[in-house]
Motif scaffolding. Sequence first.
Motif, PDB file in Angstrom:
ATOM      1  N   LEU A 298      11.836  17.023  28.644  1.00 35.21           N
ATOM      2  CA  LEU A 298      10.565  16.991  27.932  1.00 35.21           C
ATOM      3  C   LEU A 298      10.799  16.187  26.665  1.00 35.21           C
ATOM      4  N   TRP A 299      10.096  15.055  26.525  1.00 34.72           N
ATOM      5  CA  TRP A 299      10.357  14.177  25.383  1.00 34.72           C
ATOM      6  C   TRP A 299       9.089  13.923  24.582  1.00 34.72           C
ATOM      7  N   TYR A 300       9.293  13.685  23.287  1.00 30.64           N
ATOM      8  CA  TYR A 300       8.174  13.457  22.381  1.00 30.64           C
ATOM      9  C   TYR A 300       7.791  11.990  22.429  1.00 30.64           C
ATOM     10  N   ALA A 301       6.637  11.727  23.037  1.00 37.21           N
ATOM     11  CA  ALA A 301       6.178  10.358  23.229  1.00 37.21           C
ATOM     12  C   ALA A 301       5.280   9.874  22.097  1.00 37.21           C
ATOM     13  N   GLY A 302       4.939  10.763  21.169  1.00 32.50           N
ATOM     14  CA  GLY A 302       4.000  10.404  20.112  1.00 32.50           C
ATOM     15  C   GLY A 302       4.469   9.277  19.227  1.00 32.50           C
ATOM     16  N   GLN A 303       5.778   9.190  18.997  1.00 33.58           N
ATOM     17  CA  GLN A 303       6.337   8.104  18.205  1.00 33.58           C
ATOM     18  C   GLN A 303       7.853   8.133  18.347  1.00 33.58           C
ATOM     19  N   SER A 304       8.476   7.033  17.954  1.00 31.16           N
ATOM     20  CA  SER A 304       9.927   6.994  17.853  1.00 31.16           C
ATOM     21  C   SER A 304      10.319   7.242  16.402  1.00 31.16           C
ATOM     22  N   PHE A 305      11.610   7.509  16.185  1.00 32.94           N
ATOM     23  CA  PHE A 305      12.086   7.880  14.854  1.00 32.94           C
ATOM     24  C   PHE A 305      13.344   7.097  14.526  1.00 32.94           C
ATOM     25  N   GLY A 306      13.531   6.867  13.218  1.00 33.01           N
ATOM     26  CA  GLY A 306      14.716   6.187  12.742  1.00 33.01           C
ATOM     27  C   GLY A 306      15.562   7.087  11.867  1.00 33.01           C
ATOM     28  N   PRO A 332      15.093   5.045  24.411  1.00 26.69           N
ATOM     29  CA  PRO A 332      13.808   4.352  24.537  1.00 26.69           C
ATOM     30  C   PRO A 332      12.838   5.147  25.395  1.00 26.69           C
ATOM     31  N   PRO A 333      11.542   4.864  25.314  1.00 23.86           N
ATOM     32  CA  PRO A 333      10.571   5.583  26.150  1.00 23.86           C
ATOM     33  C   PRO A 333      10.795   5.283  27.622  1.00 23.86           C
ATOM     34  N   SER A 334      10.726   6.342  28.442  1.00 22.68           N
ATOM     35  CA  SER A 334      10.917   6.169  29.882  1.00 22.68           C
ATOM     36  C   SER A 334      10.502   7.442  30.596  1.00 22.68           C
ATOM     37  N   ASP A 335      10.007   7.300  31.814  1.00 21.16           N
ATOM     38  CA  ASP A 335       9.723   8.450  32.662  1.00 21.16           C
ATOM     39  C   ASP A 335      10.942   8.870  33.476  1.00 21.16           C
ATOM     40  N   ASP A 336      12.063   8.186  33.268  1.00 18.15           N
ATOM     41  CA  ASP A 336      13.306   8.508  33.953  1.00 18.15           C
ATOM     42  C   ASP A 336      14.239   9.227  32.977  1.00 18.15           C
ATOM     43  N   PRO A 337      14.575  10.516  33.204  1.00 19.60           N
ATOM     44  CA  PRO A 337      15.438  11.225  32.259  1.00 19.60           C
ATOM     45  C   PRO A 337      16.827  10.629  32.144  1.00 19.60           C
ATOM     46  N   TRP A 338      17.278   9.895  33.189  1.00 23.39           N
ATOM     47  CA  TRP A 338      18.601   9.281  33.127  1.00 23.39           C
ATOM     48  C   TRP A 338      18.640   8.123  32.142  1.00 23.39           C
ATOM     49  N   GLU A 391      20.890   8.959  10.373  1.00 29.32           N
ATOM     50  CA  GLU A 391      20.733   7.945   9.324  1.00 29.32           C
ATOM     51  C   GLU A 391      21.474   6.701   9.767  1.00 29.32           C
ATOM     52  N   GLY A 392      20.735   5.630  10.069  1.00 29.60           N
ATOM     53  CA  GLY A 392      21.367   4.449  10.626  1.00 29.60           C
ATOM     54  C   GLY A 392      21.997   4.792  11.967  1.00 29.60           C
ATOM     55  N   ASP A 418      16.408   3.540  16.090  1.00 25.23           N
ATOM     56  CA  ASP A 418      15.016   3.734  16.500  1.00 25.23           C
ATOM     57  C   ASP A 418      15.030   4.326  17.902  1.00 25.23           C
ATOM     58  N   GLY A 419      14.432   5.512  18.070  1.00 25.29           N
ATOM     59  CA  GLY A 419      14.431   6.129  19.385  1.00 25.29           C
ATOM     60  C   GLY A 419      13.622   7.406  19.410  1.00 25.29           C
ATOM     61  N   HIS A 420      13.494   7.968  20.580  1.00 29.62           N
ATOM     62  CA  HIS A 420      12.717   9.182  20.797  1.00 29.62           C
ATOM     63  C   HIS A 420      13.634  10.396  20.826  1.00 29.62           C
ATOM     64  N   VAL A 421      13.010  11.584  20.803  1.00 36.42           N
ATOM     65  CA  VAL A 421      13.754  12.843  20.869  1.00 36.42           C
ATOM     66  C   VAL A 421      13.213  13.651  22.048  1.00 36.42           C
ATOM     67  N   GLY A 422      14.070  14.493  22.632  1.00 34.09           N
ATOM     68  CA  GLY A 422      13.656  15.296  23.774  1.00 34.09           C
ATOM     69  C   GLY A 422      14.581  16.466  24.002  1.00 34.09           C
ATOM     70  N   ILE A 423      14.135  17.414  24.839  1.00 28.66           N
ATOM     71  CA  ILE A 423      14.925  18.576  25.208  1.00 28.66           C
ATOM     72  C   ILE A 423      15.072  18.596  26.725  1.00 28.66           C
TER      73      ILE A 423
END
Length: 447
Positions: A298-306, A332-338, A391-392, A418-423
Amino acid sequence: MNTTGRWTTAVVGAALLLGCVSEPAASHSADAERVLVFSKTAGFRHDSIPDGVAAVKQLGESGGFTVDATEDANAFTPKNLRRYDAVVFLSTTGDVLDPTQQRAFEGYIRQGGGYVGIHAAADTEYDWAFYGGLVGAYFQSHPAIQPATVVAEDRAHPSTSGLPPTWNRTDEWYNYRSNPRDRVHVLASLDESSYTGGTMNGDHPIAWCQDYQGGRAFYTGLGHTKESYADPAFRGHVLGGIRYAIGAAQDDCRPENGYRPLFDGTAASLDAWKQAGPGSFTRSDDGTLTSSGGMGMLWYAGQSFGSYSLKLDWKMAGASGDDNSGVFVGFPPSDDPWSAVDNGYEIQIDATDVPEKTTGSVYGFRSADLKKRDRALNPPGEWNTYEIRVEGERLRVWLNGVKINDFTNTDPARSLRDGHVGIQNHGADDQVSFRDIRIKEPLVKGD
């Protein structure tokens, strides 16, 4: 592997010692925690004090710690205080300790002692600056006893983990001379719109914890009425505070400000999240997400974070600690968890794998500091809190307020900038729950 001996010893039987501290401690096991309840008053005296003393003794019987009770300030000597893992100030009022006794208690806290303040403990020792910092805030006033809504802000702490997000109860609601939020970790607050007489401008902490000058401190403003001490929810609240103070349960009690929710327990807060791959997460009425099936994410698609600090609460269900899951960052955003596996980094949740693939590790890349991790980790069935700070290309991990990992990405094919977060939901045999996913960004110097 056996990650912590506390899993098998955290809750053990211990005899309940009745009477005052002058009685012999023959029934006290050398390995059992011991708590002193102090209820001396030099001002207003609450008629609920006997009920409170009895309740803490009963909690000790069921919770595996020995309880002594006294109103004799002569108990505050360095030698006697060394016998105790925590001291409970139960609705004390006024100046209850002389300068020599104050110095003894200061030394006790600085040497790692625990403090629990209940209700009028905030109406105590106004001229003793050390105590004022320890309790967190001094009493100012209160309206009439009435119902109000308590908002549980941190539901990973043992004092609030069993509470619903909002808790409706009747008590005497203290206003404080200052707002302690910048100095302590707020566990629960009052919804001032739910009652009359609140004077803290809508930000009204009512229970909090902190690490204070070497010791642990927990305070709750609840507990005025006799009925409080027969209320199972309040008794659980106090028990959790004592368990934290004696070191039987861990939590991140650093002040927390500036975070915004990514998942706050509501269905609406899941709108910006997407499920990648098989399996799912189920949201319960108390705002908990629990994994089912997999292997997905389950990943947060609302935005990426730095540059950010991500905090979230989690617990494993199985007694073995072999419930596999993790928190992914920097993908990066993807529908593939791998894709997250191949392009991001996972902070692992699974207490049974090899060091670089177990709880607190950057999975497959860097082990946590296992000694620090083991001391900070709560056992399966209890909540833990991660802070994951990016950070960086640097990624650091805190477990229940203890820094356990510090990793820097050097792989040119990956980047944390720059990237997304998920569980992760790892598989049918793995069940891990999450609560209160929140983020602070961007980070600035001093965070």
